[in-house]
Design a protein around this motif. Structure first.
Motif, short mmCIF file in Angstrom:
data_model
loop_
_atom_site.label_atom_id
_atom_site.label_comp_id
_atom_site.label_asym_id
_atom_site.label_seq_id
_atom_site.Cartn_x
_atom_site.Cartn_y
_atom_site.Cartn_z
N PRO A 4 -10.93 -9.12 -5.22
CA PRO A 4 -9.78 -8.10 -4.87
C PRO A 4 -8.63 -7.72 -5.00
CG PRO A 4 -9.72 -10.35 -3.68
CD PRO A 4 -10.63 -10.30 -4.73
N GLY A 5 -7.83 -8.38 -5.81
CA GLY A 5 -6.33 -7.91 -5.74
C GLY A 5 -4.91 -9.13 -5.89
N ALA A 6 -5.36 -10.25 -5.53
CA ALA A 6 -4.64 -11.00 -5.25
C ALA A 6 -4.64 -12.33 -6.33
CB ALA A 6 -4.41 -11.77 -4.10
N PRO A 7 -3.63 -12.13 -7.52
CA PRO A 7 -3.93 -12.98 -8.69
C PRO A 7 -4.75 -13.91 -8.73
CG PRO A 7 -2.44 -11.15 -8.52
CD PRO A 7 -2.92 -11.43 -7.13
N ASP A 8 -4.31 -15.16 -7.57
CA ASP A 8 -4.10 -16.22 -6.99
C ASP A 8 -5.67 -16.46 -6.44
OD1 ASP A 8 -4.01 -15.24 -4.66
OD2 ASP A 8 -3.10 -16.77 -4.03
N LEU A 9 -6.68 -15.02 -6.51
CA LEU A 9 -7.86 -15.09 -6.09
C LEU A 9 -8.95 -14.99 -7.48
CD1 LEU A 9 -7.99 -13.11 -2.90
CD2 LEU A 9 -8.58 -15.62 -3.43
N LEU A 10 -8.60 -14.78 -8.67
CA LEU A 10 -9.40 -15.16 -9.49
C LEU A 10 -9.90 -16.22 -10.17
CD1 LEU A 10 -6.59 -13.61 -12.45
CD2 LEU A 10 -9.02 -12.48 -11.46
N THR A 11 -10.52 -16.32 -10.60
CA THR A 11 -11.56 -17.54 -11.27
C THR A 11 -11.19 -18.53 -11.52
OG1 THR A 11 -13.32 -16.72 -12.30
CG2 THR A 11 -13.85 -17.07 -10.03
N PRO A 13 -17.89 -4.48 16.76
CA PRO A 13 -16.77 -4.67 15.31
C PRO A 13 -17.18 -4.31 14.40
CG PRO A 13 -17.34 -6.90 17.08
CD PRO A 13 -18.94 -5.29 16.63
N VAL A 14 -15.20 -3.16 14.11
CA VAL A 14 -15.40 -3.01 12.83
C VAL A 14 -14.57 -3.65 11.25
CG1 VAL A 14 -15.68 -0.93 11.56
CG2 VAL A 14 -17.18 -0.92 12.61
N ALA A 15 -14.99 -3.77 10.73
CA ALA A 15 -13.72 -4.31 9.68
C ALA A 15 -13.02 -3.01 9.08
CB ALA A 15 -13.49 -5.48 9.16
N ILE A 16 -11.98 -2.72 9.35
CA ILE A 16 -11.46 -1.57 8.16
C ILE A 16 -10.60 -2.05 7.31
CG2 ILE A 16 -10.56 0.85 7.86
CD1 ILE A 16 -11.36 1.23 11.21
N SER A 17 -11.09 -2.48 6.42
CA SER A 17 -10.20 -3.25 4.85
C SER A 17 -9.38 -2.02 4.49
CB SER A 17 -10.98 -3.66 4.33
OG SER A 17 -10.34 -5.27 3.43
N TYR A 18 -8.24 -1.76 4.09
CA TYR A 18 -7.21 -1.24 3.23
C TYR A 18 -6.81 -1.77 1.41
CZ TYR A 18 -4.11 1.98 0.99
OH TYR A 18 -3.48 2.47 -0.46
N ARG A 19 -7.32 -1.83 1.00
CA ARG A 19 -6.84 -2.89 -0.39
C ARG A 19 -6.38 -4.30 -0.05
NH1 ARG A 19 -3.11 0.46 -4.71
NH2 ARG A 19 -1.88 -1.12 -4.39
N VAL A 20 -7.54 -4.83 0.29
CA VAL A 20 -7.45 -6.55 0.91
C VAL A 20 -6.81 -7.42 -0.54
CG1 VAL A 20 -10.04 -6.76 0.71
CG2 VAL A 20 -8.71 -8.04 2.19
N SER A 21 -5.81 -7.80 0.37
CA SER A 21 -5.53 -8.87 -0.42
C SER A 21 -3.63 -8.52 -1.38
CB SER A 21 -6.43 -10.01 -1.40
OG SER A 21 -6.93 -9.21 -2.80
N TRP A 22 -4.25 -7.44 -1.37
CA TRP A 22 -2.83 -6.73 -2.72
C TRP A 22 -1.37 -6.66 -1.51
CZ3 TRP A 22 -2.27 -3.10 -6.30
CH2 TRP A 22 -4.00 -2.74 -7.34
N ILE A 60 -8.45 7.41 1.94
CA ILE A 60 -9.90 7.82 1.26
C ILE A 60 -10.19 7.00 -0.19
CG2 ILE A 60 -8.50 10.75 1.93
CD1 ILE A 60 -7.18 10.53 -1.03
N ARG A 61 -9.72 5.76 -0.22
CA ARG A 61 -10.28 5.12 -1.38
C ARG A 61 -9.62 3.61 -1.07
NH1 ARG A 61 -6.83 4.67 -6.26
NH2 ARG A 61 -8.36 4.40 -7.18
N THR A 62 -9.75 3.01 -2.15
CA THR A 62 -10.33 1.38 -1.99
C THR A 62 -9.93 1.37 -0.29
OG1 THR A 62 -7.91 1.47 -1.61
CG2 THR A 62 -8.04 1.23 -3.96
#
Length: 253
Positions: A13-20, A188-197, A220-222
């Motif tokens: 999703p964005g954070a480097p430490d969430l890479l496998t 409930p709706v979670a609106i998630s923009y650029r999660v983990s950035w 409008i994106r991500t």
């Protein structure tokens, strides 16, 4: 001609430490990195060695990208094609793979964590609650490229499952209108923009406020929308750890 297999790598999703670990290892060994610069965190590309040739794809066509992949692989380079999230989900890798198969170039696909997983983790929620919802649907609103009629939002929403909508922020008003025909307005709706950035923004709002909140934030994106009754607090529990439930590894207590 001997070529090194090309690796399609999920950046998560964005954070480097969430890479496998596997993804990180491929990045560190890459001679050529062809990456989706409009969606991938640039910090992830820093894992590549200094001598690595980095090529951005935001201004390229499929033909440009495919020619690069084939050319660099035929030169004996270790090529990594870096996609955001999980490359198997809205990654447009199918047409790239077809081209590589036609060119008789080997490849592999390294999965990545998707935005819906990172969002649920950030909210500290499970999306499959016994007795409430046991199904997760990953889809998007019909936009410029459309969706098959059998997969229209009306049909998907009728299941009242945990519904994850990608690529839908530009169509949020239409999507909300359809969803309200099937889900209660308090869902409930979670609106998630650029999660983990570093600049991530996540809000949990009732379905009736999904469009208004998105418009106010100028999304409008991500952006990912996660619509689910599982996001409500609950005391429901599974049978897996129940004293009354036996299985291969445990007898009834």
């Amino acid at each position: 001609m001997i070529t090194t297999p090309i690796a399609f790598v999920g950046a998560g999703p964005g954070a480097p430490d969430l890479l496998t670990i596997r993804a990180a290892e491929h990045l560190k060994k890459a001679d050529v990195l062809i990456w989706t610069d409009s969606l991938v965190n640039p910090q992830i590309t820093d894992l590549a060695k200094k001598s690595c040739e980095k090529i951005r794809t935001s201004s390229l066509t499929l033909e440009n990208i495919l020619n690069l992949l084939i050319k660099k692989a035929q030169e004996g380079k270790k090529v990594v094609r870096l996609h955001d999230g999980d490359p198997c989900l809205y990654g447009a890798i199918s047409e790239q793979i077809s081209g590589l198969i036609h060119a008789k170039i080997d490849f592999e696909v390294i999965p990545g964590i998707s935005a819906y997983q990172a969002t649920a983790a950030n909210l500290k929620r499970e999306l499959t609650i016994p007795g409430i919802v046991q199904t997760i649907i990953l889809s998007r609103a019909s936009g410029r490229t459309g969706v098959p009629k059998k997969e229209c939002l009306e049909r998907l929403a009728s299941h009242r499952a945990s519904l994850c909508l990608y690529l839908s922020a530009r169509h949020v008003e239409e999507a909300q209108s359809v969803l309200l025909e099937h889900y209660p307005e308090e869902t409930p709706v979670a609106i998630s923009y650029r999660v983990s950035w570093p600049d991530q923004w996540i809000a949990l709002v009732p379905l009736r406020e999904m469009a208004k909140t998105s418009i106010q934030k100028k999304l409008i994106r991500t952006t990912l929308y996660l619509i689910s009754p599982a996001l409500e607090e609950t005391t429901m529990r599974s049978k897996l750890y129940s004293p009354e439930h036996d299985h291969l590894f445990r007898q009834k207590q």
